[in-house]
Design a protein around this motif. Structure first.
Motif, mmCIF file in Angstrom:
data_model
loop_
_atom_site.group_PDB
_atom_site.id
_atom_site.type_symbol
_atom_site.label_atom_id
_atom_site.label_comp_id
_atom_site.label_asym_id
_atom_site.label_seq_id
_atom_site.Cartn_x
_atom_site.Cartn_y
_atom_site.Cartn_z
ATOM 1 N N LEU A 3 0.799 -1.122 0.125
ATOM 2 C CA LEU A 3 0.147 0.042 0.300
ATOM 3 C C LEU A 3 0.987 1.154 0.111
ATOM 4 N N ILE A 4 2.058 1.127 0.491
ATOM 5 C CA ILE A 4 2.784 2.327 0.627
ATOM 6 C C ILE A 4 4.061 2.397 -0.426
ATOM 7 N N ALA A 5 4.079 1.392 -1.320
ATOM 8 C CA ALA A 5 5.338 1.121 -2.380
ATOM 9 C C ALA A 5 5.144 2.418 -3.189
ATOM 10 N N CYS A 6 6.377 3.121 -3.337
ATOM 11 C CA CYS A 6 6.551 4.104 -4.147
ATOM 12 C C CYS A 6 7.723 4.184 -4.472
ATOM 13 N N GLU A 7 7.983 4.975 -5.556
ATOM 14 C CA GLU A 7 9.385 5.362 -6.162
ATOM 15 C C GLU A 7 9.627 6.857 -6.790
ATOM 16 N N ILE A 8 10.584 7.122 -6.470
ATOM 17 C CA ILE A 8 10.898 8.543 -7.008
ATOM 18 C C ILE A 8 11.695 8.674 -8.088
ATOM 19 N N VAL A 9 11.281 8.791 -9.307
ATOM 20 C CA VAL A 9 12.000 8.724 -10.545
ATOM 21 C C VAL A 9 12.401 10.101 -10.965
ATOM 22 N N GLU A 10 13.839 10.241 -11.121
ATOM 23 C CA GLU A 10 14.416 11.576 -11.614
ATOM 24 C C GLU A 10 14.245 11.694 -13.072
ATOM 25 N N THR A 11 14.009 12.861 -13.634
ATOM 26 C CA THR A 11 13.815 13.097 -15.021
ATOM 27 C C THR A 11 15.061 12.580 -15.771
ATOM 28 N N SER A 39 -0.635 6.831 -8.365
ATOM 29 C CA SER A 39 -0.257 8.209 -8.090
ATOM 30 C C SER A 39 0.954 8.396 -9.023
ATOM 31 N N MET A 40 0.609 9.355 -9.921
ATOM 32 C CA MET A 40 1.932 9.630 -10.732
ATOM 33 C C MET A 40 2.130 11.327 -10.896
ATOM 34 N N CYS A 41 2.558 11.939 -9.802
ATOM 35 C CA CYS A 41 2.885 13.234 -9.700
ATOM 36 C C CYS A 41 3.954 13.834 -10.885
ATOM 37 N N GLU A 42 3.461 14.713 -11.678
ATOM 38 C CA GLU A 42 4.336 14.880 -12.832
ATOM 39 C C GLU A 42 5.487 15.879 -12.268
ATOM 40 N N ALA A 43 6.281 16.102 -13.003
ATOM 41 C CA ALA A 43 7.448 17.049 -12.835
ATOM 42 C C ALA A 43 6.728 18.604 -12.821
ATOM 43 N N ALA A 44 7.361 19.407 -11.953
ATOM 44 C CA ALA A 44 6.717 20.854 -11.607
ATOM 45 C C ALA A 44 7.137 21.479 -13.048
ATOM 46 N N PRO A 45 6.018 22.224 -13.609
ATOM 47 C CA PRO A 45 6.148 23.016 -14.947
ATOM 48 C C PRO A 45 7.396 23.974 -15.007
ATOM 49 N N ASP A 46 7.876 24.354 -13.938
ATOM 50 C CA ASP A 46 9.063 25.319 -14.063
ATOM 51 C C ASP A 46 10.224 24.656 -13.873
ATOM 52 N N GLN A 47 10.197 23.170 -13.899
ATOM 53 C CA GLN A 47 11.203 22.409 -13.716
ATOM 54 C C GLN A 47 12.062 22.473 -12.265
ATOM 55 N N SER A 48 11.340 23.143 -11.210
ATOM 56 C CA SER A 48 12.403 23.356 -10.108
ATOM 57 C C SER A 48 12.265 22.131 -9.257
ATOM 58 N N HIS A 49 11.360 20.949 -9.646
ATOM 59 C CA HIS A 49 11.649 19.812 -9.356
ATOM 60 C C HIS A 49 11.532 18.891 -10.364
ATOM 61 N N HIS A 51 11.797 15.536 -10.706
ATOM 62 C CA HIS A 51 11.472 14.084 -10.522
ATOM 63 C C HIS A 51 9.827 13.989 -10.441
ATOM 64 N N ARG A 52 9.561 12.481 -10.663
ATOM 65 C CA ARG A 52 7.927 11.912 -10.412
ATOM 66 C C ARG A 52 7.820 11.041 -9.279
ATOM 67 N N LEU A 53 6.751 11.151 -8.792
ATOM 68 C CA LEU A 53 6.498 10.155 -7.697
ATOM 69 C C LEU A 53 5.618 9.011 -8.258
ATOM 70 N N LEU A 54 5.938 7.896 -8.335
ATOM 71 C CA LEU A 54 5.238 6.792 -8.881
ATOM 72 C C LEU A 54 4.733 6.030 -7.458
ATOM 73 N N ALA A 55 3.403 5.962 -7.279
ATOM 74 C CA ALA A 55 2.911 5.083 -6.251
ATOM 75 C C ALA A 55 1.769 4.443 -6.421
ATOM 76 N N LEU A 56 1.624 3.275 -5.903
ATOM 77 C CA LEU A 56 0.455 2.392 -6.039
ATOM 78 C C LEU A 56 -0.750 3.156 -5.438
ATOM 79 N N PRO A 57 -0.825 3.675 -4.524
ATOM 80 C CA PRO A 57 -2.215 4.293 -4.013
ATOM 81 C C PRO A 57 -2.064 5.778 -4.832
#
Length: 129
Positions: A3-11, A39-49, A51-57
């Motif tokens: 349930l808390i499996a996640c990965e941060i994927v750098e651009t 959950s697939m959080c996109e990289a910030a539009p201004d490229q300040s972050h 990376h993306r968060l990939l998580a099952l929930p």
């Protein structure tokens, strides 16, 4: 734990793994029925972050689960994540089925049951990995 499996994927990692990146983008475009549960959080539009968060929930569910996992009165301990919530020390989960009572207690240290042939690292209060 799934349930808390996640990965941060750098651009930069996505740039080095074009096949994975292509498949991930295909999945996002073509499997909306499944993507809505992930959950697939996109990289910030201004490229300040970058990376993306990939998580099952989804993010909201992940936050709800982590509220319990990171709560010292529940699962977080000084030694790791408990395998059973500390709440069950005072309020055991009890199930009546087939004329028998089944319980989930929080028992620090050695197990208080001979189930599975005696004590087991997997049934103690801390999940050792």
């Amino acid at each position: 734990m799934p349930l808390i499996a996640c990965e941060i994927v750098e651009t930069e990692m996505l740039e080095r793994l074009p096949d994975f990146s292509t498949r991930m983008e295909w999945f996002i475009r073509n499997r909306a029925d499944l993507v809505r549960h992930v959950s697939m959080c996109e990289a910030a539009p201004d490229q300040s972050h970058r990376h993306r968060l990939l998580a099952l929930p989804r993010r909201e569910r992940l936050e709800r689960v982590l509220r319990y996992v990171l709560d010292e009165s529940e699962f977080l301990s000084p030694y790791g994540i408990r395998s059973v919530s500390k709440v069950h020390a005072e309020r055991p989960y009890v199930l009546q089925a087939g004329g028998q009572e089944y319980r989930v207690d929080y028992v620090p240290g050695e197990s208080n049951t001979g189930l599975f042939g005696g004590n087991s690292n997997w049934r103690g209060p801390i999940w050792f990995p």
